[in-house]
Design an enzyme around this catalytic site. Structure first.
Site, PDB file in Angstrom:
ATOM      1  CG  HIS A  18      74.086  23.031 -46.895  1.00 47.93           C
ATOM      2  ND1 HIS A  18      74.206  22.695 -48.135  1.00 47.93           N
ATOM      3  CD2 HIS A  18      75.307  21.660 -46.407  1.00 47.93           C
ATOM      4  CE1 HIS A  18      74.580  21.905 -48.354  1.00 47.93           C
ATOM      5  NE2 HIS A  18      75.757  21.265 -47.067  1.00 47.93           N
ATOM      6  CG  ASP A 117      76.794  27.147 -46.602  1.00 45.63           C
ATOM      7  OD1 ASP A 117      76.789  26.895 -48.088  1.00 45.63           O
ATOM      8  OD2 ASP A 117      75.488  26.855 -47.125  1.00 45.63           O
ATOM      9  CD  GLN A 363      68.608  12.825 -36.796  1.00 48.14           C
ATOM     10  OE1 GLN A 363      68.542  11.821 -37.780  1.00 48.14           O
ATOM     11  NE2 GLN A 363      70.054  13.249 -36.830  1.00 48.14           N
ATOM     12  CG  HIS A 378      73.681  10.111 -43.553  1.00 53.85           C
ATOM     13  ND1 HIS A 378      73.237  10.651 -42.174  1.00 53.85           N
ATOM     14  CD2 HIS A 378      73.437  11.105 -43.953  1.00 53.85           C
ATOM     15  CE1 HIS A 378      73.182  12.146 -42.086  1.00 53.85           C
ATOM     16  NE2 HIS A 378      73.073  12.037 -43.728  1.00 53.85           N
ATOM     17  CD1 TRP A 381      80.474  19.075 -38.270  1.00 54.57           C
ATOM     18  CD2 TRP A 381      80.836  16.948 -38.200  1.00 54.57           C
ATOM     19  NE1 TRP A 381      80.857  18.916 -37.242  1.00 54.57           N
ATOM     20  CE2 TRP A 381      81.841  17.202 -37.112  1.00 54.57           C
ATOM     21  CE3 TRP A 381      81.775  15.564 -38.543  1.00 54.57           C
ATOM     22  CZ2 TRP A 381      82.624  16.834 -36.251  1.00 54.57           C
ATOM     23  CZ3 TRP A 381      82.146  14.602 -37.493  1.00 54.57           C
ATOM     24  CH2 TRP A 381      83.212  15.403 -36.092  1.00 54.57           C
ATOM     25  CG  ASN A 382      73.951  19.389 -39.301  1.00 52.07           C
ATOM     26  OD1 ASN A 382      74.364  20.673 -38.923  1.00 52.07           O
ATOM     27  ND2 ASN A 382      74.113  19.033 -40.705  1.00 52.07           N
ATOM     28  CB  ALA A 401      79.157  14.761 -48.478  1.00 57.72           C
ATOM     29  CD  GLU A 402      81.802  16.153 -44.649  1.00 59.42           C
ATOM     30  OE1 GLU A 402      80.596  15.991 -45.408  1.00 59.42           O
ATOM     31  OE2 GLU A 402      80.890  16.284 -43.034  1.00 59.42           O
ATOM     32  CD  GLN A 403      76.682  11.273 -46.072  1.00 58.14           C
ATOM     33  OE1 GLN A 403      76.742  10.350 -46.447  1.00 58.14           O
ATOM     34  NE2 GLN A 403      76.245  12.639 -46.736  1.00 58.14           N
TER      35      GLN A 403
HETATM   36  N1  UDP Z   1      67.436  15.141 -39.824  1.00 56.26           N
HETATM   37  C1  UDP Z   1      65.678  15.262 -39.047  1.00 56.26           C
HETATM   38  N2  UDP Z   1      64.753  14.374 -39.429  1.00 56.26           N
HETATM   39  C2  UDP Z   1      64.971  13.401 -40.494  1.00 56.26           C
HETATM   40  C3  UDP Z   1      66.057  12.962 -40.639  1.00 56.26           C
HETATM   41  C4  UDP Z   1      67.298  14.771 -40.497  1.00 56.26           C
HETATM   42  O1  UDP Z   1      65.564  16.232 -38.262  1.00 56.26           O
HETATM   43  O2  UDP Z   1      63.975  12.013 -41.045  1.00 56.26           O
HETATM   44  C5  UDP Z   1      68.045  16.356 -39.508  1.00 56.26           C
HETATM   45  C6  UDP Z   1      68.882  16.125 -38.136  1.00 56.26           C
HETATM   46  O3  UDP Z   1      68.463  16.459 -37.221  1.00 56.26           O
HETATM   47  C7  UDP Z   1      70.176  17.034 -39.314  1.00 56.26           C
HETATM   48  C8  UDP Z   1      69.682  17.240 -40.480  1.00 56.26           C
HETATM   49  O4  UDP Z   1      68.633  16.893 -40.440  1.00 56.26           O
HETATM   50  O5  UDP Z   1      70.584  18.129 -38.213  1.00 56.26           O
HETATM   51  C9  UDP Z   1      70.511  15.874 -41.719  1.00 56.26           C
HETATM   52  O6  UDP Z   1      71.454  17.579 -41.375  1.00 56.26           O
HETATM   53  P1  UDP Z   1      73.338  16.119 -41.644  1.00 56.26           P
HETATM   54  O7  UDP Z   1      74.709  16.857 -41.933  1.00 56.26           O
HETATM   55  O8  UDP Z   1      73.743  15.116 -40.792  1.00 56.26           O
HETATM   56  O9  UDP Z   1      73.057  15.192 -43.609  1.00 56.26           O
HETATM   57  P2  UDP Z   1      72.882  15.735 -44.573  1.00 56.26           P
HETATM   58  O10 UDP Z   1      71.287  15.713 -44.737  1.00 56.26           O
HETATM   59  O11 UDP Z   1      73.113  16.933 -44.538  1.00 56.26           O
HETATM   60  O12 UDP Z   1      73.160  14.567 -45.029  1.00 56.26           O
END
Ligand code: UDP
Length: 498
Positions: A18, A117, A363, A378, A381-382, A401-403
């Site tokens: 978020h 958000d 990442q 997974h 959305w990010n 979630a909405e994955q």
């Molecule tokens: N992320 C990262 N390194 C990791 C795991 C996650 O930088 O080892 C970052 C990733 O680049 C993204 C965010 O954490 O920007 C994860 O957001 P996403 O919406 O994909 O998943 P959530 O964590 O909300 O399930």
């Protein structure tokens, strides 16, 4: 002159998924539209957030004013069965007095808009009190927004057909939601608090002056049309919807974070052939059970493909075990450095083939590297958007979630990902299936591999075009900025008239 710029407050709920898009939105509003931005952060683990902020490019760090709100104690109100959505809603609800006093203290200039958000729409009352414009930034896509908006108006008979008979749920004007992809609220019909929390989110959309989403016109044209059509979803008093994405992090500089092993990863990637490495990561919160981790390890090893795998200690029943805190414990290692929950000798056997990274990896750096050719994800959305902007095809492993909706969008609607429908369910997916999916996405010479690559590159091209000056997302955000400017102007005129 600084005081002439609209001052906008962004409010983020806990979880890096978020916070990251909220920070990026702030960055974009500052650099492209010269606004003044304050980000209010409700974080359960400020050290993770601080470490992330530290890793941001210097211009972002310098320009964004970030305020950490003191943590709230919601432990008396949550139990083991409280849904993650309700946990977030509760945290934000209990943070509202802090949000209010923080905004009350902001002067010269007073903020003219509040962007929150999905979990923080309760702050709209505060925005109204201070005469601010109020926007929701749904950090997901238009399809999930459509479901959220429709949920409070879903006829009971239709809901029962979905929840009880497992029939597909038809969202007016949008792709239908098959039961296998459904969201927590319909999987746990007995959880009325979750049901009501989600309904309130949907209803609150109608109170906003606008809804921003992290998608773009050309990606989901039919769903966006439905959200604007007064005969379809707009009839639920929806304000304008502004697709402003893809808003993703710029590539971070390596090093400095307490979690990543950036230098090692980068120098390893530099030695690998182009598009030969599969990046495996389940977002900021995703965790697997030990049986599935074993199968995944074998599947990767058997595929013979190079990989970088971000591993976390397994959990028994939570798929979001690390969402609020990345645990540093539990990383007991066997003789060859293999964590005890991976197959014995895994690190030794795969030492030429891959890297196992504990907890957290840089990442955006990895996905942007030319050696990376696939993303086992997974489908947060990010992560999805980061894969798209780097033109990297995906393997879908949705967890919560909405994955699952995202996974269907990527594999079926867009055709840029492979998926086994059993991935991410309660059943353990065997190593052979994993091996096949890995080979499929990494196959640079196979017809399927080539198709996946060319599809994701076309989507990447669309995404870039949307963000450029004159592109659909650039224009959408400019419209929001214009409304903030008008608000400032009106306030000035009122002050002059008074
Ligand atoms: N992320 C990262 N390194 C990791 C795991 C996650 O930088 O080892 C970052 C990733 O680049 C993204 C965010 O954490 O920007 C994860 O957001 P996403 O919406 O994909 O998943 P959530 O964590 O909300 O399930």
């Amino acid at each position: 002159m600084d005081s002439e710029k609209p001052h906008v407050v962004l409010l983020s709920s806990p979880g890096m998924g978020h916070l990251i898009p909220i920070l990026e939105l702030g960055h974009r509003l500052i650099t492209l539209h010269s606004l003044r931005i304050t980000v209010l952060v409700v974080a359960t683990d400020p050290s993770t957030v601080r470490s992330h902020l530290h890793n941001q490019p210097a211009d972002v760090r310098d320009l964004l004013e970030v305020v950490f709100l003191p943590p709230v104690d919601i432990s008396p109100y949550v139990g083991p069965s409280t849904a993650i959505l309700s946990v977030l809603v509760l945290m934000m609800r209990h943070s509202m007095p802090l949000v209010r006093s923080s905004i009350d203290g902001m002067r010269s200039p007073r903020p003219s808009a509040l962007i929150v958000d999905l979990f923080a729409t309760g702050a709209f009352d505060i925005a109204e009190e201070f005469g601010m414009l109020k926007y929701v930034f749904d950090t997901s896509n238009a399809w999930f927004l459509a479901l959220t908006v429709y949920h409070p108006h879903l006829p009971e008979s239709e809901e029962n057909r979905h929840v009880v008979d497992h029939e597909q749920l038809d969202i007016p004007g949008c792709p239908s939601l098959v039961y296998d992809d459904t969201v927590d609220v319909y999987m746990n019909p007995e959880n009325r608090i979750l049901h009501e929390d989600y309904a309130e989110m949907g209803r609150d959309m109608a109170k906003a002056d606008g809804i921003l989403i992290n998608s773009w016109e050309e990606l989901e044209p039919a769903t966006l049309k439905a959200l604007r059509d007064p005969k379809l979803l707009a009839k639920f008093s929806l304000p304008s919807v502004y697709p402003i994405g893809p808003i993703v992090r710029s590539v971070e500089p390596i090093g400095g974070s307490s979690f990543d092993c950036g230098e090692i990863i980068l120098s390893w990637l530099n030695k690998q052939p182009q598009e030969s490495v599969l990046y495996v990561s389940f977002g900021s919160g995703g965790t697997l059970c030990i049986e599935q981790m074993t199968e995944l390890a074998w599947g990767l090893e058997m595929s013979g493909q190079r990989f970088i795998w971000v591993v976390r200690p397994p959990t028994v029943d939570q798929k979001w075990g690390s969402l609020f805190k990345l645990k540093k414990n539990g990383l007991t290692r066997l003789d060859d450095g293999t964590p005890e929950y991976l197959p014995e000798g895994f690190i030794t056997r795969t030492k030429e083939q891959g890297l196992v990274v504990p907890l957290w990896a840089p990442q955006t750096q990895i996905l942007a590297h030319k050696a990376t050719g696939g993303f086992f994800s997974h489908c947060g959305w990010n992560s999805t958007l980061e894969s798209i902007v780097n033109g990297v095809p995906m393997i879908c492993w949705p967890l919560y979630a909405e994955q699952k909706m995202n996974a269907t969008m990527l594999s079926e609607h867009l055709g840029m990902a492979v998926r086994s429908k059993k991935a991410g369910t309660d059943r353990v997916l065997p190593r052979k299936v994993i091996e096949t999916m890995v080979r499929e996405v990494m196959g640079r010479d196979t017809a399927e591999g080539k198709r996946l690559r060319s599809t994701v590159r076309e989507i990447q091209r669309m995404a870039n075009a949307a963000l450029e000056e004159g592109g659909s997302s650039y224009d959408a955000l400019s419209k929001v900025v214009k409304q903030c400017e008008i608000k400032v102007q009106e306030a000035k005129e009122r002050a002059r008239g008074a």
